[in-house]
Design a protein around this motif. Structure first.
Motif: not given
Length: 479
Positions: A175-192, A202-205
């Motif tokens: 149900e995530l909007p496409l714009q949020m899907q882009v941001r989620l993809l970036r977090v998964l790839e860079t952990h930032e 900010r970093k996240t683990n």
């Protein structure tokens, strides 16, 4: 004899069986002659039925422990495979996508993975992406800083920061909007990630486990879900089978819910007759385990007779068997009549809106062309003083607050510039948009005797925009 709990009973049975086998071996060693051994043969025959218990395999032991810990009922092969896979993947940090229909119990898999992982002593957060409004979902996930938007009076930590070092479960990720899907993809790839309104990365683990009831392949084909994000989430793909595919597990789950109600309310548990049990197993259960629990709870409260027959059970389940899922993971398993009608309605509505938008865009395009045609060529026939200017008005006048920042004339073709006003036109015919704009403002100022507030109201622009235009065209020196 004293009562035994389940564990003590199991130990007692094993000891009894081993003692019986020792007795058998002793009897085989006795001499066959003598009156004292006249009962040897019948005893050997009776003891020969005892079998040494087989040792449980590692897989069976893992399944038993998981089901006991989390109260999972049933022995369906599809469910067992999902539980074993969850146990295996728990030791890694790979992303996991859990797919299954509504009501099958997808939320138990992320909990199992977290509890069996090295992150078990850190935080576990579950977020329902479908329940968060689209306007606030970015702030909920990534947080925001003070002053990021109206009402943000302090810094707020998002879910990715709060679950740092632990596990974040994103339910209904489809149900995530496409714009949020882009941001989620970036977090998964860079952990930032960037909190809303902040320029500090900010970093996240955090380990991501997602779940959805949608057919993701279909969503990707329709452009509603990003394919690259799907492959990032579905490093490990788990499927929870629907209740209709679990066979005799349905009866076991029914009994479990009935006994839980007995313990909770202190009333006798309901039980099914044979014909009711057959109906229970034949019904497709579109709402899965959630629907089954609802039926058991309803019958526990409403049925006076504790033994439920098929007729009584039929009153609590819909007769049409229509599937209620929004979208399922495996649509080939659904009855032929389900899903297509709703999907056709959605497609027709979407096509209708697209057609309407296309017509509106075409109409506005023609209006804009007509506007500039009149502005650029309105004086070709030689307008004399007193002749009315013709200017196309798109939308009502004076609908915007006076203190609202006005869009520049040159920024948008459909700017409201005035309605059929009279005034003297300049002797020279304007050949450019800037010249036409300057002439319009000059005429309005002359008609209003240089009163800028009235001029701005007539032109339907703010006084601030009018002041900038006057400065730009040097009209304050001429008038």
């Amino acid at each position: 004899m004293a009562d035994f709990n389940a564990k003590d009973r199991e130990v007692h049975e094993k000891k009894s069986i081993f003692a019986a086998h020792n007795c058998v071996r002793t009897l085989h060693c006795l001499p066959i002659h003598g009156q004292e051994n006249r009962h040897r043969a019948p005893l050997l025959h009776r003891l020969s039925h005892y079998q040494t218990p087989q040792k449980m395999t590692d897989k069976e032991l893992v399944l038993r422990n998981i089901k006991k810990r989390y109260g999972i009922i049933g022995d369906c092969e599809g469910l067992n495979d999902a539980l074993i896979t969850a146990q295996k993947v728990a030791q890694s940090d790979f992303s996991v996508l859990v797919q299954g229909e509504n009501g099958v119990g997808k939320e138990i898999i992320p909990r199992i993975i977290h509890d069996l992982s090295p992150r078990s002593n850190r935080k576990y957060l579950a977020v329902n992406c479908g329940a968060i409004p689209e306007g606030t979902i970015e702030s909920e996930l990534f947080g925001h800083v003070k002053g990021a938007y109206t009402g943000s009076v302090e810094n707020r930590e998002g879910y990715f920061a709060a679950a740092d070092g632990g596990t974040l479960f994103l339910d209904e990720v489809g149900e995530l909007p496409l714009q949020m899907q882009v941001r989620l993809l970036r977090v998964l790839e860079t952990h930032e990630f960037l909190p809303v309104g902040s320029s500090e990365v900010r970093k996240t683990n955090v380990r991501i486990i997602a779940a959805t009831n949608r057919d993701m392949r279909k969503a990707i084909a329709e452009g509603r879900f990003r394919e690259d994000l799907y492959y990032r989430l579905a490093v490990v793909n788990l499927h929870i089978p629907p209740l209709r595919e679990r066979g005799k597990d349905i009866d076991l789950i029914f009994r479990k819910f009935a006994l839980e109600n007995q313990e909770r309310f202190g009333i006798p548990a309901i039980r099914l007759t044979e014909d009711a049990r057959k109906l229970l197993l034949q019904y497709p259960w579109p709402g899965n385990v959630r629907q089954l629990k609802n039926v058991v709870d309803s019958m526990t409260v409403q049925c006076e007779n504790r033994e439920i027959n098929a007729g009584e059970l039929a009153k609590f389940i819909p007769a049409d068997h229509v599937h209620t899922q929004v979208s399922t993971v495996r649509p080939e398993n659904l009855p032929a009549k389900t899903g297509s009608f709703t999907q056709n309605l959605d497609t027709e509505a979407l096509m209708h809106h697209i057609k309407e938008l296309t017509q509106q865009v075409a109409f506005l395009t023609e209006q804009v062309k007509e506007l500039w045609r009149r502005v650029d060529h309105g004086h070709e026939n030689g307008q004399e003083k007193g002749q009315q200017g013709t200017h196309l008005v798109i939308g009502p006048r004076n609908t915007r607050p006076a203190d609202t920042e006005e869009v520049e004339f040159e920024d948008i073709n459909s700017e409201i510039i005035g309605e059929n006003f009279s005034g003297n036109t300049p002797a020279a015919t304007p050949h450019t948009r800037e010249e036409a704009e300057r002439a319009l403002i000059e005429q309005a100022l002359r008609r209003n005797r240089n009163n800028r507030r009235k001029t701005a109201e007539e032109l339907a622009i703010s006084e601030r925009t009018l002041y900038r235009k006057i400065q730009k065209y040097g009209l304050d020196e001429e008038i």
